[in-house]
Design a protein around this motif. Structure first.
Motif, PDB file in Angstrom:
ATOM      1  N   LEU A   6       0.958  -1.351   0.106  1.00 35.21           N
ATOM      2  CA  LEU A   6      -0.183   0.200   0.042  1.00 35.21           C
ATOM      3  C   LEU A   6       0.788   1.530   0.013  1.00 35.21           C
ATOM      4  CD1 LEU A   6      -2.492  -0.923   2.860  1.00 35.21           C
ATOM      5  CD2 LEU A   6      -2.971  -1.164   0.300  1.00 35.21           C
ATOM      6  N   THR A   7       0.402   2.394  -0.425  1.00 35.44           N
ATOM      7  CA  THR A   7       0.900   3.569  -0.255  1.00 35.44           C
ATOM      8  C   THR A   7       1.240   4.054   1.038  1.00 35.44           C
ATOM      9  OG1 THR A   7      -0.804   4.760  -0.637  1.00 35.44           O
ATOM     10  CG2 THR A   7       0.290   4.247  -2.872  1.00 35.44           C
ATOM     11  N   PHE A   8       1.668   5.059   1.632  1.00 33.67           N
ATOM     12  CA  PHE A   8       1.750   5.467   2.769  1.00 33.67           C
ATOM     13  C   PHE A   8       0.490   6.032   3.065  1.00 33.67           C
ATOM     14  CE2 PHE A   8       2.262   8.993   5.874  1.00 33.67           C
ATOM     15  CZ  PHE A   8       2.912   8.189   7.051  1.00 33.67           C
ATOM     16  N   GLU A   9      -0.390   6.625   2.102  1.00 29.79           N
ATOM     17  CA  GLU A   9      -1.756   7.151   2.591  1.00 29.79           C
ATOM     18  C   GLU A   9      -2.746   6.132   2.797  1.00 29.79           C
ATOM     19  OE1 GLU A   9       0.516   8.347   0.075  1.00 29.79           O
ATOM     20  OE2 GLU A   9       0.854  10.136   1.085  1.00 29.79           O
ATOM     21  N   GLN A  10      -2.408   5.098   1.879  1.00 32.00           N
ATOM     22  CA  GLN A  10      -3.546   3.926   1.953  1.00 32.00           C
ATOM     23  C   GLN A  10      -3.261   3.135   3.478  1.00 32.00           C
ATOM     24  OE1 GLN A  10      -2.333   2.131  -1.469  1.00 32.00           O
ATOM     25  NE2 GLN A  10      -3.968   2.749  -2.802  1.00 32.00           N
ATOM     26  N   ALA A  11      -2.081   2.927   3.690  1.00 34.33           N
ATOM     27  CA  ALA A  11      -1.621   2.177   4.881  1.00 34.33           C
ATOM     28  C   ALA A  11      -2.253   3.118   6.181  1.00 34.33           C
ATOM     29  CB  ALA A  11      -0.280   1.920   5.014  1.00 34.33           C
ATOM     30  N   MET A  12      -2.164   4.413   5.971  1.00 34.96           N
ATOM     31  CA  MET A  12      -2.313   5.260   7.312  1.00 34.96           C
ATOM     32  C   MET A  12      -4.041   5.155   7.580  1.00 34.96           C
ATOM     33  SD  MET A  12       0.053   6.300   9.137  1.00 34.96           S
ATOM     34  CE  MET A  12      -0.842   7.524  10.197  1.00 34.96           C
ATOM     35  N   LYS A  13      -4.460   5.196   6.273  1.00 36.33           N
ATOM     36  CA  LYS A  13      -6.134   5.123   6.279  1.00 36.33           C
ATOM     37  C   LYS A  13      -6.606   3.679   7.040  1.00 36.33           C
ATOM     38  CE  LYS A  13     -10.057   5.606   3.567  1.00 36.33           C
ATOM     39  NZ  LYS A  13     -10.748   5.505   2.438  1.00 36.33           N
ATOM     40  N   ARG A  14      -6.006   2.829   6.405  1.00 35.97           N
ATOM     41  CA  ARG A  14      -6.392   1.366   6.958  1.00 35.97           C
ATOM     42  C   ARG A  14      -6.019   1.322   8.505  1.00 35.97           C
ATOM     43  NH1 ARG A  14      -9.540  -2.189   8.218  1.00 35.97           N
ATOM     44  NH2 ARG A  14      -8.742  -4.389   8.202  1.00 35.97           N
ATOM     45  N   LEU A  15      -4.883   1.670   8.923  1.00 42.72           N
ATOM     46  CA  LEU A  15      -4.652   2.060  10.284  1.00 42.72           C
ATOM     47  C   LEU A  15      -5.596   2.534  11.259  1.00 42.72           C
ATOM     48  CD1 LEU A  15      -0.515   2.457  10.424  1.00 42.72           C
ATOM     49  CD2 LEU A  15      -1.765   0.508  11.585  1.00 42.72           C
ATOM     50  N   GLU A  16      -5.947   3.775  10.598  1.00 39.89           N
ATOM     51  CA  GLU A  16      -7.101   4.306  11.496  1.00 39.89           C
ATOM     52  C   GLU A  16      -8.296   3.675  11.380  1.00 39.89           C
ATOM     53  OE1 GLU A  16      -7.405   8.221   9.052  1.00 39.89           O
ATOM     54  OE2 GLU A  16      -5.562   8.910   9.914  1.00 39.89           O
ATOM     55  N   GLU A  17      -8.727   2.856  10.426  1.00 35.78           N
ATOM     56  CA  GLU A  17      -9.871   1.956  10.336  1.00 35.78           C
ATOM     57  C   GLU A  17      -9.573   0.964  11.479  1.00 35.78           C
ATOM     58  OE1 GLU A  17      -9.937   0.511   6.441  1.00 35.78           O
ATOM     59  OE2 GLU A  17     -10.794   2.385   5.700  1.00 35.78           O
ATOM     60  N   ILE A  18      -8.592   0.255  11.781  1.00 31.47           N
ATOM     61  CA  ILE A  18      -8.269  -0.803  12.576  1.00 31.47           C
ATOM     62  C   ILE A  18      -8.371  -0.106  14.078  1.00 31.47           C
ATOM     63  CG2 ILE A  18      -6.421  -2.085  13.406  1.00 31.47           C
ATOM     64  CD1 ILE A  18      -5.612  -2.676  10.472  1.00 31.47           C
ATOM     65  N   VAL A  19      -7.622   1.216  14.153  1.00 30.33           N
ATOM     66  CA  VAL A  19      -7.843   1.736  15.437  1.00 30.33           C
ATOM     67  C   VAL A  19      -9.417   1.673  15.973  1.00 30.33           C
ATOM     68  CG1 VAL A  19      -7.434   3.678  16.802  1.00 30.33           C
ATOM     69  CG2 VAL A  19      -5.529   2.348  15.276  1.00 30.33           C
ATOM     70  N   ALA A  20     -10.124   2.268  15.051  1.00 33.54           N
ATOM     71  CA  ALA A  20     -11.478   2.782  15.193  1.00 33.54           C
ATOM     72  C   ALA A  20     -12.141   1.256  15.738  1.00 33.54           C
ATOM     73  CB  ALA A  20     -11.940   3.255  13.951  1.00 33.54           C
ATOM     74  N   GLN A  21     -11.968   0.235  14.830  1.00 36.19           N
ATOM     75  CA  GLN A  21     -12.655  -1.228  15.002  1.00 36.19           C
ATOM     76  C   GLN A  21     -12.122  -1.651  16.581  1.00 36.19           C
ATOM     77  OE1 GLN A  21     -11.298  -3.299  11.542  1.00 36.19           O
ATOM     78  NE2 GLN A  21     -13.580  -3.206  10.763  1.00 36.19           N
ATOM     79  N   LEU A  22     -10.807  -1.429  16.849  1.00 34.68           N
ATOM     80  CA  LEU A  22     -10.291  -1.927  17.966  1.00 34.68           C
ATOM     81  C   LEU A  22     -10.923  -1.374  19.375  1.00 34.68           C
ATOM     82  CD1 LEU A  22      -6.763  -2.892  17.334  1.00 34.68           C
ATOM     83  CD2 LEU A  22      -8.550  -4.502  17.725  1.00 34.68           C
ATOM     84  N   GLU A  23     -10.917   0.094  18.941  1.00 29.79           N
ATOM     85  CA  GLU A  23     -11.619   0.853  20.040  1.00 29.79           C
ATOM     86  C   GLU A  23     -13.087   0.710  20.386  1.00 29.79           C
ATOM     87  OE1 GLU A  23     -10.439   4.820  18.968  1.00 29.79           O
ATOM     88  OE2 GLU A  23      -8.844   4.738  20.004  1.00 29.79           O
ATOM     89  N   ALA A  24     -13.683   0.462  19.359  1.00 29.23           N
ATOM     90  CA  ALA A  24     -14.922   0.023  19.396  1.00 29.23           C
ATOM     91  C   ALA A  24     -15.228  -1.141  20.220  1.00 29.23           C
ATOM     92  CB  ALA A  24     -15.888  -0.053  18.292  1.00 29.23           C
ATOM     93  N   GLY A  25     -14.256  -2.157  20.064  1.00 26.93           N
ATOM     94  CA  GLY A  25     -14.247  -3.421  21.103  1.00 26.93           C
ATOM     95  C   GLY A  25     -15.468  -4.029  20.889  1.00 26.93           C
TER      96      GLY A  25
END
Length: 77
Positions: A6-25
């Motif tokens: 992934l590009t840096f931007e794509q990877a960061m966007k996916r990381l943000e999605e993962i964090v949101a999912q994990l925070e939702a629990g």
């Protein structure tokens, strides 16, 4: 099957999605672990891309002896 880089931007966007999912629990433990592992890989990829970018950004200046000297770029504060 080879993973697509992934590009840096794509990877960061996916990381943000993962964090949101994990925070939702709301995921079961196994899915949370898989998300964490994916996030760790993405973080490593992003760090590597940032390191490469930092190496490219260098400041060249002429020394007192007239030689070109390469220094890390440090923005003025």
């Amino acid at each position: 099957m080879a993973e697509k880089k992934l590009t840096f931007e794509q990877a960061m966007k996916r990381l943000e999605e993962i964090v949101a999912q994990l925070e939702a629990g709301e995921q079961p433990l196994e899915e949370s672990l898989a998300l964490y592992e994916e996030g760790a890989k993405l973080m490593k990829q992003c760090t590597g891309l940032l390191d490469k970018a930092e190496q490219k950004v260098r400041k060249l200046h002429t020394s007192e002896t007239g030689e070109l000297v390469e220094n890390p770029f440090l923005p003025k504060e």
